[in-house]
Design an enzyme around this catalytic site. Structure first.
Site, PDB file in Angstrom:
ATOM      1  CB  ALA A  55       8.388   3.169  -4.634  1.00  0.00           C
ATOM      2  NE  ARG A 115      -5.847   3.234  -1.258  1.00  0.00           N
ATOM      3  CZ  ARG A 115      -5.906   4.575  -1.091  1.00  0.00           C
ATOM      4  NH1 ARG A 115      -6.939   5.230  -1.217  1.00  0.00           N
ATOM      5  NH2 ARG A 115      -4.514   4.854  -0.713  1.00  0.00           N
ATOM      6  CG  ASN A 166       9.894 -21.538 -40.787  1.00  0.00           C
ATOM      7  OD1 ASN A 166       8.637 -21.857 -40.857  1.00  0.00           O
ATOM      8  ND2 ASN A 166      10.164 -20.745 -40.026  1.00  0.00           N
TER       9      ASN A 166
HETATM   10  C1  UD1 Z   1       0.459  11.030   2.002  1.00  0.00           C
HETATM   11  C2  UD1 Z   1       0.476  12.368   3.036  1.00  0.00           C
HETATM   12  C3  UD1 Z   1      -0.391  13.328   3.019  1.00  0.00           C
HETATM   13  C4  UD1 Z   1      -0.802  13.565   1.351  1.00  0.00           C
HETATM   14  C5  UD1 Z   1      -0.583  12.194   0.642  1.00  0.00           C
HETATM   15  C6  UD1 Z   1      -0.370  12.740  -0.880  1.00  0.00           C
HETATM   16  C7  UD1 Z   1       1.781  11.744   5.031  1.00  0.00           C
HETATM   17  C8  UD1 Z   1       1.695  11.429   6.563  1.00  0.00           C
HETATM   18  N1  UD1 Z   1       0.609  11.928   4.507  1.00  0.00           N
HETATM   19  O1  UD1 Z   1      -0.613  10.320   2.577  1.00  0.00           O
HETATM   20  O2  UD1 Z   1      -0.516  14.431   3.605  1.00  0.00           O
HETATM   21  O3  UD1 Z   1      -1.700  14.424   1.277  1.00  0.00           O
HETATM   22  O4  UD1 Z   1       0.547  11.438   0.918  1.00  0.00           O
HETATM   23  O5  UD1 Z   1      -0.732  11.552  -1.629  1.00  0.00           O
HETATM   24  O6  UD1 Z   1       2.764  11.637   4.537  1.00  0.00           O
HETATM   25  N2  UD1 Z   1       5.365   5.009   1.630  1.00  0.00           N
HETATM   26  C9  UD1 Z   1       6.468   4.212   1.824  1.00  0.00           C
HETATM   27  N3  UD1 Z   1       6.592   3.624   3.053  1.00  0.00           N
HETATM   28  C10 UD1 Z   1       5.693   3.917   4.227  1.00  0.00           C
HETATM   29  C11 UD1 Z   1       4.419   4.731   3.854  1.00  0.00           C
HETATM   30  C12 UD1 Z   1       4.289   5.103   2.542  1.00  0.00           C
HETATM   31  O7  UD1 Z   1       7.297   3.934   1.043  1.00  0.00           O
HETATM   32  O8  UD1 Z   1       5.713   3.250   5.331  1.00  0.00           O
HETATM   33  C13 UD1 Z   1       5.280   5.507   0.298  1.00  0.00           C
HETATM   34  C14 UD1 Z   1       3.992   4.993  -0.455  1.00  0.00           C
HETATM   35  O9  UD1 Z   1       4.394   3.755  -1.264  1.00  0.00           O
HETATM   36  C15 UD1 Z   1       3.528   6.136  -1.409  1.00  0.00           C
HETATM   37  C16 UD1 Z   1       4.001   7.272  -0.525  1.00  0.00           C
HETATM   38  O10 UD1 Z   1       4.969   6.989   0.395  1.00  0.00           O
HETATM   39  O11 UD1 Z   1       4.456   6.226  -2.489  1.00  0.00           O
HETATM   40  C17 UD1 Z   1       2.673   7.779   0.076  1.00  0.00           C
HETATM   41  O12 UD1 Z   1       2.264   6.913   0.932  1.00  0.00           O
HETATM   42  P1  UD1 Z   1       0.443   6.945   1.271  1.00  0.00           P
HETATM   43  O13 UD1 Z   1       0.173   5.709   2.294  1.00  0.00           O
HETATM   44  O14 UD1 Z   1       0.048   6.662  -0.108  1.00  0.00           O
HETATM   45  O15 UD1 Z   1       0.366   8.275   2.043  1.00  0.00           O
HETATM   46  P2  UD1 Z   1      -1.102   8.949   2.299  1.00  0.00           P
HETATM   47  O16 UD1 Z   1      -1.527   8.332   3.428  1.00  0.00           O
HETATM   48  O17 UD1 Z   1      -1.835   9.041   0.819  1.00  0.00           O
HETATM   49 CA    CA Z   2      -1.420   8.255  -1.192  1.00  0.00          CA
END
Ligand code: UD1
Ligand code: CA
Length: 466
Positions: free
Chosen positions: A10, A16, A385
């Site tokens: 998280a 976005r 009151n």
């Molecule tokens: C990631 C997956 C992708 C998958 C998608 C599903 C990888 C490389 N890719 O991509 O294959 O289809 O999720 O939603 O894992 N987060 C951190 N620290 C970071 C980066 C992210 O805590 O440095 C957390 C974000 O808050 C989020 C989750 O990890 O809750 C996913 O991160 P996000 O950047 O949304 O990953 P995607 O690029 O969507």
């Molecule tokens: Ca995502």
């Protein structure tokens, strides 16, 4: 059984959402989305829960306190880096469920299926996958000839052939802890985003001769992540319809499901009827055989058996059993309406106790008051009151009759069985059984109307002559 730790990612900014609030704290059906994920992990059997957060996200710590553990990721260098931040908090002899904080629909039973599939196959990694009509933005699952996962390719790194794959990575996984962290040490950041991808542990595990498999979710919608407010509204609509269905199957009549909004934590007893435009929020409890709505908003309140509430707003109050509220009533925090009591039309009650069988039927403000049993408050009665600095208490004992349009200047006490005369401003205590009346003597001026008519017609004819 192996100890199961859930690591919930998280720390991402969630840009976005265009919000000053961390994405995972946006509510879905009245609860922050990450609370749904934490609950799901617990339901699926996670012993420990580790939230990977940015150290600035103090609101998340305020929400969970010491019910979960926290791992800090100062810089968002990718999902692999984020999981690495949690390493020291994970039992290395057990299993790890890796989840994203932004998938509020992913309920416990789906995660339990994922864990089960992982254990049955004795896999090192099991990825929850989904088949989507539009896979845009997700990592695509590339299978080997044997059906195991070969690797996951991110959209930004994919060639056209890979982009055509419809099976995607949902971002939820079950891992053997030891294999996960051993592979994670070898993950690099040579990719389109220059990030440490968690998904890159999969080919490394395969090279180590370990089993890496996919578990395909039967309902893709449950795995949906939220990136913007359009998706937030979609998740909200889906969860709401599930909540309504749950209550209907438990014996609650909902006349118009589309205009009825029920938060996740609300409980409702059987044979209660919800009329259109009813909004039940927070930790609200509605017991059985109640009639709620139309046009009622209830937040963090308890409505006891057999109570009717129509066209009203209730917040942090307790009402019933057998009470009658509305239409057009505002019940504010700290109000208790006891058994068979009534708060009627254009009535506002704040931080007051209305005893059994007592009635405030119309056009009143009652604040900081305590009413006994079977007292009746006449139309237009106001408790005064507030003196501009402090709030004061009004006490009305049992069987009291407050005449219409009485002002009760607090602090003041009306004794058992006392009456007040209509239109009185009562600023001294009234002893039990007394009548308190405070108003000027009425004067009737005989023939006044006729005399005035004559005077006016005289003036009219004079002005015509001029
Ligand atoms: C990631 C997956 C992708 C998958 C998608 C599903 C990888 C490389 N890719 O991509 O294959 O289809 O999720 O939603 O894992 N987060 C951190 N620290 C970071 C980066 C992210 O805590 O440095 C957390 C974000 O808050 C989020 C989750 O990890 O809750 C996913 O991160 P996000 O950047 O949304 O990953 P995607 O690029 O969507
Ligand atoms: Ca995502």
């Amino acid at each position: 059984m192996n100890p199961l730790t859930a690591v919930i990612l998280a720390a991402g900014k969630g840009t976005r959402m265009k919000s000053s609030r961390p994405k995972v704290l946006h509510p879905v059906c009245g609860r922050p989305m990450i609370s749904h994920v934490v609950d799901a992990a617990r339901t699926a059997g996670a012993k420990d829960i580790v939230l990977v957060i940015n150290p600035e996200m103090t609101a998340i710590k305020d929400l969970f306190g010491d019910r979960v553990k926290y791992a800090y990721q100062e810089e968002q260098l990718g999902t692999g880096h984020a999981v690495g931040a949690a390493r020291s908090l994970v039992d290395p002899t057990g299993e790890v469920l890796v989840l994203c904080g932004d998938t509020p629909l992913l309920a416990g039973p789906v995660l339990a299926e994922l864990i089960n599939a992982h254990r049955l196959a004795q896999a090192s990694a099991t990825v929850l996958t989904a088949e989507l009509a539009d896979a845009t933005g997700y990592g695509r699952i590339v299978h080997s000839a044997t059906g195991a996962i070969e690797r996951i390719v991110e959209e930004k790194d994919a060639n056209p052939e890979e982009k055509a794959i419809r099976e995607v990575n949902t971002g939820s996984y079950c891992f053997d802890a030891q294999s996960l962290f051993s592979a994670l040490e070898r993950v690099g950041c040579d990719n389109a985003q220059g990030e440490y991808y968690l998904t890159d542990v999969l080919p490394i595990m395969r090279t180590d001769g370990q089993l890496v498999q996919a578990y395909l979710a039967s309902k893709p919608i449950l795995t949906q992540g939220i990136n913007n407010r359009v998706q937030l509204a979609e998740a909200e609509a889906f969860m709401r319809s599930q909540i309504r269905e749950h209550h209907m199957l438990n014996g609650v009549t909902i006349l118009d499901p589309n205009s009825t909004f029920i938060d996740a934590a609300v409980t409702i007893g059987a044979d209660t009827v919800l009329y259109p435009f009813t909004i039940l929020q927070g930790e609200t409890v509605i017991e059985s055989n109640c009639i709620i709505g139309p046009s009622v908003q209830v937040k963090d309140s308890t409505i006891k058996e057999g109570t009717q509430v129509r066209h009203a707003v209730l917040q942090e109050v307790q009402v019933g059993p057998g009470a009658d509220v509305g239409p057009f009533t505002n019940l504010r925090p700290g109000t208790v309406l006891a058994e068979n009591s009534k708060a009627g039309t254009f009535v506002e009650i704040k931080k007051s106790y209305v005893g059994p069988n007592s009635k405030v039927p119309h056009l009143s403000y009652v604040g900081d008051a305590k009413l006994g049993n079977s007292s009746n408050i006449g139309a237009g009665t106001i408790t005064c009151n507030y003196d501009g600095t402090k709030k004061h208490v009004t006490i009305i004992e049992d069987n009291v009759f407050i005449g219409s349009n009485t002002n009760l200047v607090a602090p003041v006490k009306i004794g058992h069985g006392a009456y007040t005369g209509a239109g009185s401003t009562i600023y001294k205590d009234v002893p039990p059984g007394a009548l308190a009346i405070e108003r000027a003597e009425q004067k009737n001026i005989e023939g006044w109307v006729e005399k005035r008519r004559q005077k006016l017609s005289c003036e009219k004819s004079k002005s015509k002559l001029e």
